[in-house]
Structure formats: C-alpha cells, structure tokens
Design a protein around this motif. Structure first.
Motif, PDB file in Angstrom:
ATOM      1  N   PRO A  32      11.237 103.463 -19.580  1.00 57.00           N
ATOM      2  CA  PRO A  32      10.664 103.268 -20.915  1.00 57.00           C
ATOM      3  C   PRO A  32       9.732 102.056 -20.941  1.00 57.00           C
ATOM      4  O   PRO A  32       9.914 101.095 -20.194  1.00 57.00           O
ATOM      5  CB  PRO A  32      11.888 103.051 -21.804  1.00 57.00           C
ATOM      6  CG  PRO A  32      12.972 102.604 -20.885  1.00 57.00           C
ATOM      7  CD  PRO A  32      12.689 103.231 -19.555  1.00 57.00           C
ATOM      8  N   LYS A  33       8.743 102.146 -21.832  1.00 62.44           N
ATOM      9  CA  LYS A  33       7.782 101.048 -21.964  1.00 62.44           C
ATOM     10  C   LYS A  33       7.923 100.402 -23.333  1.00 62.44           C
ATOM     11  O   LYS A  33       8.123 101.071 -24.345  1.00 62.44           O
ATOM     12  CB  LYS A  33       6.354 101.565 -21.764  1.00 62.44           C
ATOM     13  CG  LYS A  33       6.083 101.983 -20.334  1.00 62.44           C
ATOM     14  CD  LYS A  33       4.655 102.473 -20.152  1.00 62.44           C
ATOM     15  CE  LYS A  33       4.437 102.898 -18.696  1.00 62.44           C
ATOM     16  NZ  LYS A  33       3.110 103.509 -18.506  1.00 62.44           N
ATOM     17  N   VAL A  34       7.797  99.073 -23.343  1.00 65.54           N
ATOM     18  CA  VAL A  34       7.904  98.294 -24.570  1.00 65.54           C
ATOM     19  C   VAL A  34       6.659  97.426 -24.709  1.00 65.54           C
ATOM     20  O   VAL A  34       6.247  96.767 -23.749  1.00 65.54           O
ATOM     21  CB  VAL A  34       9.173  97.395 -24.551  1.00 65.54           C
ATOM     22  CG1 VAL A  34       9.208  96.469 -25.763  1.00 65.54           C
ATOM     23  CG2 VAL A  34      10.437  98.260 -24.495  1.00 65.54           C
ATOM     24  N   LYS A  35       6.065  97.461 -25.898  1.00 69.71           N
ATOM     25  CA  LYS A  35       4.925  96.589 -26.177  1.00 69.71           C
ATOM     26  C   LYS A  35       5.409  95.334 -26.876  1.00 69.71           C
ATOM     27  O   LYS A  35       6.115  95.406 -27.888  1.00 69.71           O
ATOM     28  CB  LYS A  35       3.886  97.307 -27.039  1.00 69.71           C
ATOM     29  CG  LYS A  35       2.665  96.428 -27.329  1.00 69.71           C
ATOM     30  CD  LYS A  35       1.505  97.208 -27.914  1.00 69.71           C
ATOM     31  CE  LYS A  35       1.720  97.512 -29.365  1.00 69.71           C
ATOM     32  NZ  LYS A  35       0.496  98.041 -30.015  1.00 69.71           N
ATOM     33  N   ILE A  43       1.430  92.446 -24.493  1.00 71.45           N
ATOM     34  CA  ILE A  43       1.954  92.654 -23.143  1.00 71.45           C
ATOM     35  C   ILE A  43       2.753  93.954 -23.176  1.00 71.45           C
ATOM     36  O   ILE A  43       3.539  94.174 -24.108  1.00 71.45           O
ATOM     37  CB  ILE A  43       2.876  91.489 -22.714  1.00 71.45           C
ATOM     38  CG1 ILE A  43       2.129  90.152 -22.759  1.00 71.45           C
ATOM     39  CG2 ILE A  43       3.477  91.736 -21.328  1.00 71.45           C
ATOM     40  CD1 ILE A  43       3.042  88.947 -22.781  1.00 71.45           C
ATOM     41  N   VAL A  44       2.565  94.801 -22.183  1.00 75.07           N
ATOM     42  CA  VAL A  44       3.370  96.025 -22.077  1.00 75.07           C
ATOM     43  C   VAL A  44       4.220  95.928 -20.825  1.00 75.07           C
ATOM     44  O   VAL A  44       3.705  95.640 -19.733  1.00 75.07           O
ATOM     45  CB  VAL A  44       2.491  97.295 -22.034  1.00 75.07           C
ATOM     46  CG1 VAL A  44       3.359  98.539 -21.837  1.00 75.07           C
ATOM     47  CG2 VAL A  44       1.671  97.421 -23.316  1.00 75.07           C
ATOM     48  N   VAL A  45       5.524  96.136 -20.990  1.00 74.07           N
ATOM     49  CA  VAL A  45       6.445  96.101 -19.858  1.00 74.07           C
ATOM     50  C   VAL A  45       7.048  97.483 -19.652  1.00 74.07           C
ATOM     51  O   VAL A  45       7.255  98.235 -20.612  1.00 74.07           O
ATOM     52  CB  VAL A  45       7.573  95.058 -20.053  1.00 74.07           C
ATOM     53  CG1 VAL A  45       7.004  93.651 -20.089  1.00 74.07           C
ATOM     54  CG2 VAL A  45       8.388  95.337 -21.303  1.00 74.07           C
ATOM     55  N   GLU A  46       7.307  97.806 -18.404  1.00 74.19           N
ATOM     56  CA  GLU A  46       7.993  99.046 -18.046  1.00 74.19           C
ATOM     57  C   GLU A  46       9.368  98.672 -17.515  1.00 74.19           C
ATOM     58  O   GLU A  46       9.483  97.904 -16.565  1.00 74.19           O
ATOM     59  CB  GLU A  46       7.203  99.803 -16.980  1.00 74.19           C
ATOM     60  CG  GLU A  46       7.851 101.122 -16.569  1.00 74.19           C
ATOM     61  CD  GLU A  46       7.045 101.821 -15.488  1.00 74.19           C
ATOM     62  OE1 GLU A  46       6.261 102.718 -15.821  1.00 74.19           O
ATOM     63  OE2 GLU A  46       7.209 101.441 -14.302  1.00 74.19           O
ATOM     64  N   LEU A 115       9.990  91.147 -15.008  1.00 76.61           N
ATOM     65  CA  LEU A 115      10.758  90.749 -16.181  1.00 76.61           C
ATOM     66  C   LEU A 115      12.223  90.648 -15.779  1.00 76.61           C
ATOM     67  O   LEU A 115      12.769  91.578 -15.181  1.00 76.61           O
ATOM     68  CB  LEU A 115      10.574  91.808 -17.280  1.00 76.61           C
ATOM     69  CG  LEU A 115      11.337  91.655 -18.586  1.00 76.61           C
ATOM     70  CD1 LEU A 115      10.902  90.389 -19.322  1.00 76.61           C
ATOM     71  CD2 LEU A 115      11.119  92.883 -19.467  1.00 76.61           C
ATOM     72  N   ALA A 116      12.858  89.515 -16.094  1.00 78.68           N
ATOM     73  CA  ALA A 116      14.244  89.284 -15.686  1.00 78.68           C
ATOM     74  C   ALA A 116      15.037  88.675 -16.832  1.00 78.68           C
ATOM     75  O   ALA A 116      14.469  88.178 -17.814  1.00 78.68           O
ATOM     76  CB  ALA A 116      14.289  88.372 -14.465  1.00 78.68           C
ATOM     77  N   ARG A 153       8.815  95.323 -15.217  1.00 80.33           N
ATOM     78  CA  ARG A 153       7.590  94.702 -14.727  1.00 80.33           C
ATOM     79  C   ARG A 153       6.496  94.876 -15.766  1.00 80.33           C
ATOM     80  O   ARG A 153       6.530  95.803 -16.582  1.00 80.33           O
ATOM     81  CB  ARG A 153       7.163  95.326 -13.402  1.00 80.33           C
ATOM     82  CG  ARG A 153       6.826  96.799 -13.494  1.00 80.33           C
ATOM     83  CD  ARG A 153       6.577  97.429 -12.129  1.00 80.33           C
ATOM     84  NE  ARG A 153       6.292  98.849 -12.249  1.00 80.33           N
ATOM     85  CZ  ARG A 153       5.072  99.363 -12.376  1.00 80.33           C
ATOM     86  NH1 ARG A 153       4.026  98.568 -12.387  1.00 80.33           N
ATOM     87  NH2 ARG A 153       4.888 100.660 -12.486  1.00 80.33           N
ATOM     88  N   VAL A 154       5.531  93.987 -15.717  1.00 76.99           N
ATOM     89  CA  VAL A 154       4.395  94.054 -16.630  1.00 76.99           C
ATOM     90  C   VAL A 154       3.420  95.105 -16.116  1.00 76.99           C
ATOM     91  O   VAL A 154       3.048  95.091 -14.947  1.00 76.99           O
ATOM     92  CB  VAL A 154       3.693  92.684 -16.738  1.00 76.99           C
ATOM     93  CG1 VAL A 154       2.475  92.769 -17.657  1.00 76.99           C
ATOM     94  CG2 VAL A 154       4.666  91.624 -17.229  1.00 76.99           C
ATOM     95  N   VAL A 155       3.023  96.025 -16.983  1.00 79.47           N
ATOM     96  CA  VAL A 155       2.039  97.044 -16.600  1.00 79.47           C
ATOM     97  C   VAL A 155       0.712  96.852 -17.330  1.00 79.47           C
ATOM     98  O   VAL A 155      -0.291  97.455 -16.964  1.00 79.47           O
ATOM     99  CB  VAL A 155       2.576  98.480 -16.828  1.00 79.47           C
ATOM    100  CG1 VAL A 155       3.730  98.768 -15.888  1.00 79.47           C
ATOM    101  CG2 VAL A 155       2.984  98.708 -18.281  1.00 79.47           C
ATOM    102  N   ASN A 156       0.713  95.993 -18.334  1.00 75.43           N
ATOM    103  CA  ASN A 156      -0.516  95.694 -19.061  1.00 75.43           C
ATOM    104  C   ASN A 156      -0.348  94.326 -19.720  1.00 75.43           C
ATOM    105  O   ASN A 156       0.723  94.039 -20.254  1.00 75.43           O
ATOM    106  CB  ASN A 156      -0.786  96.768 -20.122  1.00 75.43           C
ATOM    107  CG  ASN A 156      -2.234  96.792 -20.558  1.00 75.43           C
ATOM    108  OD1 ASN A 156      -2.968  95.841 -20.337  1.00 75.43           O
ATOM    109  ND2 ASN A 156      -2.639  97.884 -21.185  1.00 75.43           N
TER     110      ASN A 156
END
Length: 197
Positions: A32-35, A43-46, A115-116, A153-156
C-alpha cells in the motif's frame, strides 16, 4: 461462569480488532502507498506488508485514524534521519495505541530513503514514531542486538525529504531537545492512496 466467559470473549475480540485494524485496510494490497502532505511538500511511501506486516499495519492504523495529522518532524539530523509522528505543534505527546513486535530481522536494510520505526531501548517499544533514513545507516540494522524495523520506502518526494533534512536545527529552548527544526516542519495530512490494479 457464563458472565465471566462472555467478558473474556469480549476483551479478546476487542484486542484482536485493535491489533488487526490496519490489516483491514486494502487487505489484498501487499504494497500500500501513503501520501504524506508536509509543510515543505508531498512524500509518497510504499509499505512492505510481505516483510513487515505488523509494522505496516500499525502505521496504517494511525493513518486511518488521522492521528498523524498536524504532527511535527521533531528530530532532523542531516545525512542521518528525519523523525516524526509523535508530537503535535506544541510538543504535546500524541497517544500511542499499542507497542509492536520489532520486525528488524526481516531483511530490509536502513538504507537511504527507507522508512523505519523509532523506538526506545526496549526493542519492542515502537508505537507511532517513524523516521526516514537520509543515508545508508547500517548501524541501525540488526546484528548481535535488535535493530530498527524498516517497513517501507519513499517512491516519490525524495527532494522534499532532502529539503527537510537540510533545515536549520537547534536545541529547543523549552524542552532542551537537540536537532529540533528552528521553523517547525509539519506533517499536515497522511492519506492511504487508492489501490493500484
């Protein structure tokens, strides 16, 4: 006896629901992705539910409850970490719903733009605070001791994180904390993005 049994079953079902709440969000989506909408950009993280299901679902629980809204990035160390999720703009501690099992042995490394979960000395004390690795940080990986669980991880928005990591910091005069941005960097909103098919 029946009343006691009913009370026990109610408590167990409540606990199970609380633990599994994040798992109910897009249950078939392993990534899932979160903005994250910050005062310095988006920032968009997966997330990685395969290697870090407990941690990912915990994060999603806070996102779903809108509990990350209007929190600050309170610890910024250039070329190390950008940490947030735990305090509002007045440095009031945000409530922790539960602490979770440390999934640092999942094979994910504390590499740049991952992301941790932040935690205290107790390896299983992570609750709501998270951090972005702003460098490859092998010292945060597990070895003879528990590490810090990487769950996404950051995807955007890497450039946004770079800007945040470069802000001027100081020792906060009220709390005495080091590495606090002089101008608050705010996480305004966190949103689970629609599932991609």
């Amino acid at each position: 006896m029946r009343v006691l049994l009913a009370i026990c079953l109610t408590l167990v079902s409540t606990l199970v629901f609380a633990v599994d709440d994040g798992a109910k969000l897009q249950p078939g989506n392993l990534f899932p992705k979160v903005k994250l909408e910050t005062s310095m950009g988006d920032i968009v993280v997966e997330l990685d539910r395969i290697k870090a299901p407990i941690t990912s679902n915990n994060f999603l629980l806070y996102v779903d409850k809108r509990s990350y809204e209007d929190t600050i990035f309170h610890r910024v160390i250039k070329d190390f970490v950008v940490q947030g999720g735990g305090y509002d703009k007045e440095f009031n501690t945000k409530p922790v719903m539960k602490t979770i099992f440390n999934e640092s042995g999942n094979g994910n490394k504390n590499e740049i733009y991952t992301l941790a979960m932040a935690r205290e000395n107790d390896p299983h004390s992570a609750g709501r605070q998270f951090f972005f690795n702003m460098n490859d940080n092998p010292s945060l990986d597990p070895g003879r001791k528990w590490g810090y669980a990487v769950f996404g991880r950051v995807v955007n928005g890497m450039e946004v994180l770079d800007k945040i990591a470069a802000v001027e910091t100081h020792v906060d005069p009220t709390w005495g904390w080091p590495d606090v941005p002089k101008e608050p960097v705010i996480l305004k909103k966190a949103t689970l993005l629609p599932q991609e098919f």
